[in-house]
Design a protein around this motif. Structure first.
Motif: not given
Lengths: 386, 320, 294
Positions: B57-64, B66-69, B287-291
């Motif tokens: 989830p740490l890696v996933k958070t960083v990746i998220l 990069f994506y705008r919800t 989720t993008g902003v939250a990430a």
């Protein structure tokens, strides 16, 4: 040994169920142990016969404990073969080697009482409860710790802990006992007592004992044979008297004996009488008796190392070696006198009671009556023999 | 030594059923392999949990990040690279919430520390019945954040709350709805709830100060006050430092009291970073902003933990 | 030795006597006053919570306020169970907390043992990874973790509350440090006696490290019991919600039921209070682990 084990002491209980004592030979063949660049044990070859009490002696850090741990299977050799009862055990796990170890720290489990400590190896082997109780009772009675069974290790004395550790090793009836300085945590008096008890125990059990110590008195008094290790290399193996009387090299000579042998470097010179030789030492010259002089001549030496035991040095007004007394140790049954020779070298003299004792600061002359010297090669430090 | 030496049946491998003692059952390689397998078996449960719930989830958070919800659900999210990181970090909402978090730390950590240390000093006397006071001072350990928050929420209720009455805020909107008082009120609750822990920590440290040192200072004629500042406090400094770092990390994670007392209000005045993150993630489903906010929080906590580690590595970790 | 020790006691006695200067009574009174004032301030919120739980809502709202439970009424506690569902919440909390605590202690003990006693490749690297988890709290990974829970079909279920916390980097570290205090000779002796890693762990290492295990158990229990944010976002029905989230609902009760709110907080805090009293030593050790001595 078998006989003594069966007969035991005068208050023996019925000897029913006793079986033949167990013992096995231990062999090391070119065993080497390296930790990175450091060599703890250097191609050690040693044969210990079944039932023998062999002492591995050496100063701390000489590799003796490592050698013991290699036999135990707690360490794996970098090279070489280890045999127990003729069978190579290199690949065998520690628990399958059928050897028991007594640790310097005793390694008693502090949370278990004495009974549970002694039982520990039996429980590991799923020995039935009845049999277990019987064995514990037997061994604890023989080691006189029967009344301590419900105490914790912290609640008993050092000597008692030592016995518990022994009991835990004995109760398994292993083929070989490995003992790592088991007496070094005891006070001096207790240590003397335990030395005798261990020897007696060995006689009764007849089990092979590999005993590690840095204390040459222990080695001399207990071992059937002594193996002296220095910097991971085996220096000499032999019965105590042989090691004492004919040390293989200057290191062994200087390590064995209490106080140990005096080791002096000197130049060879002619006495001028016939083709006699004398050794020129820092405090004067001493004549070299003929069989030894012949050895020196034959090798064409110009210098050598002389070893002389403190009991073979005399304070002698006619002596040729001069020095001054720096310290006198009165031990009651004998006196040790330290003399500083002119070059700064200390020489120990052992005087029996009754012999006049010089005072500190006094200038004295010394002689080596009877010429009981040992000669060592000045380069290799090996013993020079006829 | 031995009246009778037990020379009983050998109790060893060759007698034990099911354990062949012969050589080569496991070779040297086999043995170290078995050891390695066992080692991994022992760490496997923990490692699996960490893999699924910490590292992935740490890696996933960083990746998220990069994506705008998308504004509406069921639309694909769009890869925007670092631009979302840039926009969130430079946004007023973020900076304000970060500023409020810093304020919250400043309000809670030093005061809580001084109070906890004060109580510990007070309770570190040889007086009859001191144990009762020690128990009372550590009692707030038993209250969770939620318990403490609900108690204070009710006591601060503008209609029936006892504290509102005593503080002269009965009637009206109430202290928790007062823009100036809301964050201090939340801080007070936090300080109170943490007081037991700080007290226990400081008491343990105080008891670790060797009597000899204080007695030596006393014999040298130093006053009680002087002894505290010159002997006790310096010896306490590692624990004080630990408390500051742990307190700061805790303050950055303080969520329950905000959620229960003010829900970020009034008018965002208690909208600290973690609460802002929670709103973005689970109320607005951005989720993008939250990430991005998570990553920022992570970096902050990382720096704080690193400071702590660097310090304790020297003192504790390899102190053996 | 003995003489020395008694001399030491005497010396301490002297210091003790000197410690009582002129006017000791005034000083003592002053100290007690300070202690009492501090105790009242610290304990008041808890005290008034208990008192209010025993009062009627009218008495709570009355001014001047009632500070003593004159006619204690226990009905609020019953209402906390009926109105506030406290029974279910407490049960859920207990279940989740016990499960997490037991599992955390177990996985940490296993991993701590492996790092302390077993030689396996990359153990240092893996240990650093374990330590790294200390820097990655749940707060940072909420979004993907919730997605994982949903994907696993665990949303609004006990596994969601338990599984992510089945391991602890802190516990592993604590146990490794503690286990390394077991003398190597004991390990060697056990090996020669025929005990493998598993039995050495269970028969020797664990019994010898009871203090550390006790401390971490209490620490883990507290941590699990007090969780708030994670249970909030992965549950949605009372059947699985923990008591901390239950309090959130309780707080929303009307001002005519403040006594029920107070009773609910008392019930929610009670288990931990019991632990605080019974396991005070372990609690102190658990909370201060890593701070004072490591």
């Amino acid at each position: 040994m078998t006989a003594s084990a069966v007969t035991g002491g005068p208050t023996v209980s019925p000897a029913g169920g006793l079986e033949l004592p167990r013992s096995a030979s231990v062999g090391l063949e070119g065993v080497t142990k390296r930790y990175g660049d450091a060599t703890a044990v250097d191609s050690l070859t040693l044969e210990i016969t079944a039932g023998e009490f062999l002492v591995l002696l050496g100063p701390s850090g000489c590799g003796k404990t490592t050698a013991l741990r290699l036999v135990a299977g707690l360490e794996e050799p970098t090279a070489g073969l280890i045999r127990i009862d003729g069978e190579v055990v290199n690949e065998l796990d520690a628990k399958d080697r059928d050897v028991a170890m007594v640790f310097q720290s005793y390694a008693l489990y502090p949370h278990l009482n004495v009974r549970r400590n002694i039982e520990f190896p039996l429980r590991a082997r799923h020995v039935a409860a009845e049999e277990r109780d019987r064995l514990v009772a037997e061994v604890s009675a023989s080691l006189r710790i029967g009344d301590l069974l419900d105490r914790r290790p912290a609640q008993i004395s050092g000597g008692q802990r030592q016995r518990v550790a022994l009991a835990r090793a004995i109760v398994r009836r292993p083929r070989v006992f490995l003992m790592d300085e088991p007496l070094s945590n005891l006070d001096a008096q207790l240590r003397t007592e335990m030395r005798a008890e261990l020897v007696e125990l060995h006689e009764r059990l007849g089990t092979t004992i590999l005993y590690v110590t840095h204390d040459q008195v222990e080695a001399m008094t207990m071992g059937d044979r002594i193996a002296i290790l220095y910097r991971g290399v085996l220096q000499q193996v032999g019965v105590p008297q042989e090691v004492h009387d004919r040390p293989a090299n200057a290191f062994v000579a200087g390590f064995i004996g209490s106080p140990p042998m005096n080791i002096l470097r000197g130049e060879l010179a002619a006495t001028g009488i016939a083709d006699g030789l004398q050794v020129v030492l820092p405090g004067g010259a001493v004549p070299l008796p003929e069989p030894l002089a012949a050895v020196a001549r034959r090798r064409g030496l110009t210098s050598l190392i002389v070893g002389v035991r403190p009991e073979h040095v005399a304070v002698d007004p006619a002596g040729t070696l001069s020095g001054s007394v720096t310290m006198v140790e009165a031990l009651g049954h004998e006196n040790h006198v330290a003399c500083r020779l002119e070059g700064g070298k200390l020489i120990m003299v052992r005087l029996a009671t009754g012999e006049p004792v010089p005072r500190p600061g006094e200038r004295v002359t010394l002689s080596f009556p009877g010429g009981r010297l040992q000669l060592f090669d000045p380069v290799t430090e090996e013993r020079l023999d006829g | 030594m031995a009246d009778r030496v037990p020379v009983s049946a050998p109790v060893s491998g060759d007698r034990t059923p099911g354990r062949p003692a012969g050589p080569g059952r496991f070779g040297r390689l086999g043995r170290s392999l078995r050891e390695a397998v066992l080692g991994y078996l022992f760490i496997l449960p923990a490692l699996a949990v960490f893999a699924v719930f910490v590292f992935y989830p740490l890696v996933k958070t960083v990746i998220l990040g990069f994506y705008r919800t998308p504004p509406f659900p069921n639309l694909p999210s769009r890869f925007v690279g670092l631009s979302q990181y840039r926009s969130v970090i430079s946004s007023t909402a973020f900076l304000e919430s970060l500023w409020r978090t810093v304020l919250f730390v400043v309000f809670t950590v030093p005061i809580g520390l001084v109070l906890g240390l004060g109580l510990a000093v007070l309770a570190n006397q040889r007086l009859g019945g001191i144990q009762i006071f020690r128990t009372i001072f550590s009692s707030t350990v038993a209250t969770s954040v939620a318990v403490a928050s609900v108690i204070f929420y009710t006591l601060l209720n503008p209609e029936v709350g006892l504290f509102s009455y005593w503080l002269g805020h009965q009637g009206g909107a109430g202290i928790l709805n007062n823009p100036t008082l809301a964050l201090p009120a939340v801080s007070v609750v936090t300080i109170w709830q943490n007081l037991g822990f700080t007290f226990i920590l400081m008491s343990a440290a105080l008891q670790g100060v060797p009597d000899e040192l204080l007695e030596a200072a006393r014999i040298d004629g130093s006053s009680q006050w002087h002894r505290f500042w010159r002997v006790t406090l310096p010896l306490l400094s590692p624990t004080v430092f630990f408390a500051v770092v742990v307190g700061t990390i805790g303050a950055f994670q303080a969520f329950g009291q905000i959620d229960l007392l003010t829900q970020g209000g009034p008018n965002n005045h208690t909208d600290v970073l973690i609460y802002y993150l929670y709103q973005q993630a689970f109320l607005f489903n951005d989720t993008g902003v939250a990430a991005v906010l998570s990553v920022v929080l992570f970096v902050i906590l990382l720096i704080l933990t690193f400071v702590q580690f660097r310090f304790f590595e020297r003192r504790v970790f390899y102190g053996r | 030795m003995d003489g020395e020790r008694s001399g030491d006691v005497e010396r301490r006695g002297d210091v003790e006597r000197r410690r009582r200067p002129v006017g000791p009574l005034v000083r003592r009174i002053l100290r007690y006053t300070l202690l009492v004032v501090a105790a009242v301030v610290v304990a008041f919120p808890i005290y008034i919570t208990v008192v209010n739980a025993l009062l009627s809502p009218q008495q709570i709202a009355a001014r001047p306020p009632t500070l003593f439970p004159v006619h204690p009424q226990w009905g609020a506690f019953r209402s906390a169970f009926t109105l506030g569902n406290l029974g279910i919440f407490l049960r859920n909390s207990l279940l989740v907390t016990v499960a997490i605590t037991v599992a955390e202690v177990a996985t940490s003990a296993l991993a701590g043992y492996a790092f302390a006693f077993i030689r396996f490749p990359f153990s240092r690297t893996v240990f650093v990874l374990f330590l790294a988890t200390l820097m990655i709290p749940m707060e940072v990974t909420l979004v993907p973790n919730r997605e994982t829970i949903v994907a696993l079909g665990w949303f609004n279920s006990f596994p969601a509350l338990i599984v992510p916390f089945l391991a602890s980097g802190f516990g592993t570290f604590l146990f490794r440090q503690s286990f390394r205090g077991v003398p190597r000779d004991l390990h060697d002796a056990a090996r020669l006696d025929g005990y493998g890693h598993w039995r050495f762990l269970t028969r020797v290492v664990l019994p010898l490290n009871r203090p550390a295990i006790g401390a971490f158990t209490v620490f883990a229990f507290l941590g699990a019991w007090n969780q708030y944010l994670w249970p909030l976002i992965v549950t949605e029905t009372n059947g699985v919600r923990t008591v901390q989230i239950g309090l959130r609902q309780l707080q929303a009760l009307s001002i005519n039921q403040t006594n029920v709110i107070f009773a609910g907080t008392v019930l929610a805090a009670l288990p931990i209070f019991v632990i605080l009293i019974v396991f005070q030593k372990q609690l102190v050790r658990g909370l201060t682990a890593g701070a004072v001595k490591g």
